[in-house]
Design a protein around this motif. Structure first.
Motif, PDB file in Angstrom:
ATOM      1  N   LEU A 179       0.851  -1.177   0.000  1.00 51.76           N
ATOM      2  CA  LEU A 179       0.000   0.000   0.000  1.00 51.76           C
ATOM      3  C   LEU A 179       0.892   1.234   0.000  1.00 51.76           C
ATOM      4  O   LEU A 179       1.877   1.306   0.737  1.00 51.76           O
ATOM      5  CB  LEU A 179      -0.911   0.009   1.222  1.00 51.76           C
ATOM      6  CG  LEU A 179      -1.799  -1.226   1.417  1.00 51.76           C
ATOM      7  CD1 LEU A 179      -2.557  -1.135   2.736  1.00 51.76           C
ATOM      8  CD2 LEU A 179      -2.765  -1.398   0.254  1.00 51.76           C
ATOM      9  N   ARG A 181       1.087   5.252   0.621  1.00 52.22           N
ATOM     10  CA  ARG A 181       0.429   6.396   1.245  1.00 52.22           C
ATOM     11  C   ARG A 181       1.233   7.661   0.945  1.00 52.22           C
ATOM     12  O   ARG A 181       2.461   7.672   1.057  1.00 52.22           O
ATOM     13  CB  ARG A 181       0.328   6.213   2.762  1.00 52.22           C
ATOM     14  CG  ARG A 181      -0.506   7.303   3.437  1.00 52.22           C
ATOM     15  CD  ARG A 181      -0.438   7.246   4.964  1.00 52.22           C
ATOM     16  NE  ARG A 181      -0.745   5.964   5.532  1.00 52.22           N
ATOM     17  CZ  ARG A 181      -1.975   5.483   5.734  1.00 52.22           C
ATOM     18  NH1 ARG A 181      -3.020   6.211   5.353  1.00 52.22           N
ATOM     19  NH2 ARG A 181      -2.165   4.292   6.279  1.00 52.22           N
ATOM     20  N   GLU A 187      -6.556   7.617   2.321  1.00 51.89           N
ATOM     21  CA  GLU A 187      -6.645   6.754   1.149  1.00 51.89           C
ATOM     22  C   GLU A 187      -5.248   6.337   0.719  1.00 51.89           C
ATOM     23  O   GLU A 187      -4.350   7.175   0.556  1.00 51.89           O
ATOM     24  CB  GLU A 187      -7.343   7.471  -0.021  1.00 51.89           C
ATOM     25  CG  GLU A 187      -8.846   7.590   0.126  1.00 51.89           C
ATOM     26  CD  GLU A 187      -9.251   8.530   1.256  1.00 51.89           C
ATOM     27  OE1 GLU A 187      -8.584   9.564   1.411  1.00 51.89           O
ATOM     28  OE2 GLU A 187     -10.215   8.208   1.976  1.00 51.89           O
ATOM     29  N   PHE A 189      -2.977   3.450  -1.946  1.00 49.69           N
ATOM     30  CA  PHE A 189      -3.108   2.816  -3.247  1.00 49.69           C
ATOM     31  C   PHE A 189      -2.442   1.448  -3.226  1.00 49.69           C
ATOM     32  O   PHE A 189      -1.289   1.324  -2.802  1.00 49.69           O
ATOM     33  CB  PHE A 189      -2.484   3.703  -4.330  1.00 49.69           C
ATOM     34  CG  PHE A 189      -3.044   5.096  -4.348  1.00 49.69           C
ATOM     35  CD1 PHE A 189      -4.276   5.351  -4.906  1.00 49.69           C
ATOM     36  CD2 PHE A 189      -2.348   6.155  -3.771  1.00 49.69           C
ATOM     37  CE1 PHE A 189      -4.818   6.629  -4.901  1.00 49.69           C
ATOM     38  CE2 PHE A 189      -2.864   7.431  -3.767  1.00 49.69           C
ATOM     39  CZ  PHE A 189      -4.114   7.676  -4.333  1.00 49.69           C
ATOM     40  N   ARG A 190      -3.167   0.436  -3.679  1.00 49.23           N
ATOM     41  CA  ARG A 190      -2.646  -0.931  -3.693  1.00 49.23           C
ATOM     42  C   ARG A 190      -1.916  -1.195  -5.002  1.00 49.23           C
ATOM     43  O   ARG A 190      -2.422  -0.874  -6.086  1.00 49.23           O
ATOM     44  CB  ARG A 190      -3.788  -1.939  -3.520  1.00 49.23           C
ATOM     45  CG  ARG A 190      -3.304  -3.391  -3.400  1.00 49.23           C
ATOM     46  CD  ARG A 190      -4.478  -4.358  -3.331  1.00 49.23           C
ATOM     47  NE  ARG A 190      -5.345  -4.078  -2.189  1.00 49.23           N
ATOM     48  CZ  ARG A 190      -5.098  -4.499  -0.946  1.00 49.23           C
ATOM     49  NH1 ARG A 190      -3.988  -5.184  -0.697  1.00 49.23           N
ATOM     50  NH2 ARG A 190      -5.934  -4.218   0.022  1.00 49.23           N
ATOM     51  N   ARG A 232      -4.079  12.783  -5.971  1.00 47.26           N
ATOM     52  CA  ARG A 232      -4.837  12.313  -7.136  1.00 47.26           C
ATOM     53  C   ARG A 232      -3.893  11.931  -8.280  1.00 47.26           C
ATOM     54  O   ARG A 232      -4.076  10.915  -8.953  1.00 47.26           O
ATOM     55  CB  ARG A 232      -5.809  13.396  -7.586  1.00 47.26           C
ATOM     56  CG  ARG A 232      -6.772  12.948  -8.684  1.00 47.26           C
ATOM     57  CD  ARG A 232      -7.678  14.084  -9.133  1.00 47.26           C
ATOM     58  NE  ARG A 232      -8.384  14.699  -8.009  1.00 47.26           N
ATOM     59  CZ  ARG A 232      -8.238  15.963  -7.644  1.00 47.26           C
ATOM     60  NH1 ARG A 232      -7.403  16.760  -8.301  1.00 47.26           N
ATOM     61  NH2 ARG A 232      -8.918  16.445  -6.638  1.00 47.26           N
ATOM     62  N   GLY A 235      -2.181   8.684  -7.495  1.00 48.34           N
ATOM     63  CA  GLY A 235      -3.138   7.597  -7.649  1.00 48.34           C
ATOM     64  C   GLY A 235      -3.361   7.197  -9.086  1.00 48.34           C
ATOM     65  O   GLY A 235      -3.603   6.028  -9.392  1.00 48.34           O
ATOM     66  N   ALA A 238      -0.780   4.707  -9.875  1.00 46.84           N
ATOM     67  CA  ALA A 238      -0.691   3.560  -8.977  1.00 46.84           C
ATOM     68  C   ALA A 238      -1.886   2.638  -9.193  1.00 46.84           C
ATOM     69  O   ALA A 238      -2.447   2.553 -10.290  1.00 46.84           O
ATOM     70  CB  ALA A 238      -0.602   4.043  -7.536  1.00 46.84           C
ATOM     71  N   PRO A 240      -5.560   0.533  -7.305  1.00 48.22           N
ATOM     72  CA  PRO A 240      -6.853   0.895  -6.738  1.00 48.22           C
ATOM     73  C   PRO A 240      -6.726   1.535  -5.362  1.00 48.22           C
ATOM     74  O   PRO A 240      -5.778   1.290  -4.612  1.00 48.22           O
ATOM     75  CB  PRO A 240      -7.595  -0.446  -6.658  1.00 48.22           C
ATOM     76  CG  PRO A 240      -6.531  -1.486  -6.694  1.00 48.22           C
ATOM     77  CD  PRO A 240      -5.437  -0.922  -7.520  1.00 48.22           C
ATOM     78  N   VAL A 241      -7.728   2.349  -5.037  1.00 45.67           N
ATOM     79  CA  VAL A 241      -7.749   3.062  -3.758  1.00 45.67           C
ATOM     80  C   VAL A 241      -8.265   2.144  -2.658  1.00 45.67           C
ATOM     81  O   VAL A 241      -9.224   1.392  -2.845  1.00 45.67           O
ATOM     82  CB  VAL A 241      -8.635   4.316  -3.858  1.00 45.67           C
ATOM     83  CG1 VAL A 241      -8.728   5.012  -2.498  1.00 45.67           C
ATOM     84  CG2 VAL A 241      -8.095   5.263  -4.896  1.00 45.67           C
TER      85      VAL A 241
END
Length: 473
Positions: A179, A181, A187, A189-190, A232, A235, A238, A240-241
């Motif tokens: 993940l 951060r 939130e 991101f994976r 944003r 993300g 990267a 999914p959230v």
């Protein structure tokens, strides 16, 4: 050549105020020194806090040859050398470079990486692959050389310990994934674990672009709209959230033995001692203590891990617990051990850690005898302080001496003593804040960004010790 720096700039202002870069990034390094009252100061970045015994030996040599001989641990797992001659030239950098501690002069202050110190030792996944790759990527990025000495990467094994430290870019291990951060955003991101280090570097490079107008040093210093846009943008590159609020409390490793179930034996088998951990009172190590740590590391894993809580983990392996059969542990790491001479052995000469493998027990006894914290019951557990007077001209008091005079029963909360409002090196999460002011010692309870009503104690050491003890309870 090493250059003496001006006094450090104040902590960055929040968004909306004067640009944090207006005063220049005065964070010291090994090539640019900070001028203090006790001589020049060098801060050596130790990515992940990981040191081989040979590199630890090199640090000791530099401290002894050019400084006052002592080594000071920082809240980012780095090492500060004090009492240096501002005209010492390139000698320290030459020795540190030869030991591999200065792989890139341009990036020496950008290599700020903290990592979970028990990764791979307590059943959590190892992070050495991430750590070496991210450090190499940072040193290989021309853009990353512009990162402030305050910018921080964190690599978390899934324990949440360094995720709680408020880093600018954090990677969290989660199975085959990780993940990502950015700042304190809830939130994350994976993405595949193998992509983590490169994604972390890209996030840092995107931050630099976002910070051009504001001159922010860190993600939290960006204006709100710019910070939102940065998250944003990261993300979009990267995965999914995932909603994952950042932990509020950073939990330091408990001093003493570290155990983990053996992968080759059933879960019911007595866990193996994979490492031992010690706390360092006020983060200050004299040469004899540092030398003992090096010697202990050479006998076992040949490695020291400096923690962001001014402690040290010495990886083993040391073997399974309970080898002597004298007593059984009362918890996952055995009974707590009080540091100091009283913790060494009883009058019969027995080890203070009879349930441990012989090597681990001997090492902990020796480290306790040297004045290090080897169990959670030490009165020094959770006590921290800035360098204070006389080392710092801005300090209004010798807070280290005051912290020592006020040491009492172990408190529920950590306490940090600061000689002025800058609070250099203070912890994160929940803690008791003691700041010296012209009016007296101001005591407050900090919970993240919130601070409880304050108490001021004036020129009364007994009342001060009592107030601090009550606040920590």
């Amino acid at each position: 050549m090493l250059a003496a720096m001006p006094d450090s700039a104040p902590s960055p202002l929040s968004a909306g105020g004067t640009s944090p870069r207006d005063g220049g990034d005065a964070c010291p390094g090994t090539l640019r020194l900070h001028r203090a009252d006790d001589g020049a100061l060098a801060r050596v970045r130790i990515p992940g806090g990981v040191l081989s015994a040979d590199r630890a030996e090199a640090l000791l040599a530099v401290a002894g040859r050019f400084g006052d001989g002592e080594l000071h641990l920082t809240s980012r797992g780095n090492v500060q050398l004090r009492g240096l001659d501002a005209e010492c030239g390139g000698g320290p950098a030459e020795l540190l470079g030869a030991a591999g501690l200065l792989p890139s002069a341009a990036h020496e202050r950008a290599r700020n990486i903290v990592a979970s110190p028990l990764a791979g030792l307590d059943g959590s996944p190892p992070l050495d692959g991430w750590l070496s790759e991210l450090d190499s990527l940072v040193c290989g990025s021309a853009a990353a050389a512009a990162l402030s000495g305050r910018f921080l990467f964190a690599l978390d094994s899934g324990r949440g310990d360094v995720d709680a430290l408020g880093a600018d870019v954090t990677l969290i291990a989660e199975g085959d994934d990780c993940l990502l951060r950015v700042g304190a955003a809830d939130e994350v991101f994976r993405l595949p674990s193998a992509d983590g280090p490169r994604a972390a570097l890209l996030a840092a490079e995107l931050f630099l672009r976002a910070a051009r107008d504001s001159g922010a040093w860190r993600v939290k210093d960006l204006p709100d709209d710019v910070r939102t846009a940065l998250v944003r943008t990261v993300g979009a590159t990267a995965g999914p959230v995932v909603h994952r609020p950042r932990p509020r409390t950073a939990k330091a490793p408990v001093p003493g033995p570290v155990t983990a179930p053996s992968s080759s034996t059933p879960a019911t088998t007595t866990p193996a001692v994979t490492a031992i951990g010690v706390g360092v009172p006020l983060g200050r190590l004299v040469p004899a203590q540092w030398r003992l740590l090096i010697e202990t590391a050479r006998r076992y894993g040949n490695e020291l891990r400096l923690t962001p809580w001014r402690g040290i983990v010495i990886p083993g392996p040391f073997g399974p617990t309970g080898l002597t059969g004298l007593t059984e542990p009362t918890g996952p790491a055995g009974p707590s051990a009080q540091s100091g001479p009283s913790a060494q052995s009883g009058q019969s000469g027995q080890s203070a850690h009879p349930w441990l493998p012989e090597g681990a027990a001997e090492a902990l006894d020796a480290l306790a005898a040297a004045g290090l914290i080897t169990g959670p019951d030490s009165p020094w557990t959770g006590v921290g302080a800035c360098i204070g007077h006389p080392g710092c001209a801005k300090s209004l008091s010798d807070v280290r001496a005051e912290a020592g005079a006020a040491v009492g029963p172990v408190g529920r909360l950590p306490v940090y003593w600061s000689g002025c409002e800058r609070r250099c090196g203070h912890p994160h999460g929940e803690w008791i804040d003691v700041v010296v002011t012209p009016e007296g010692h101001r005591i407050s309870h900090v919970r993240g960004e919130h601070r409880d009503p304050r108490t001021v104690v004036r020129n009364d050491p007994a009342a001060l010790a009592s107030a601090v003890s009550e606040a920590r309870a």
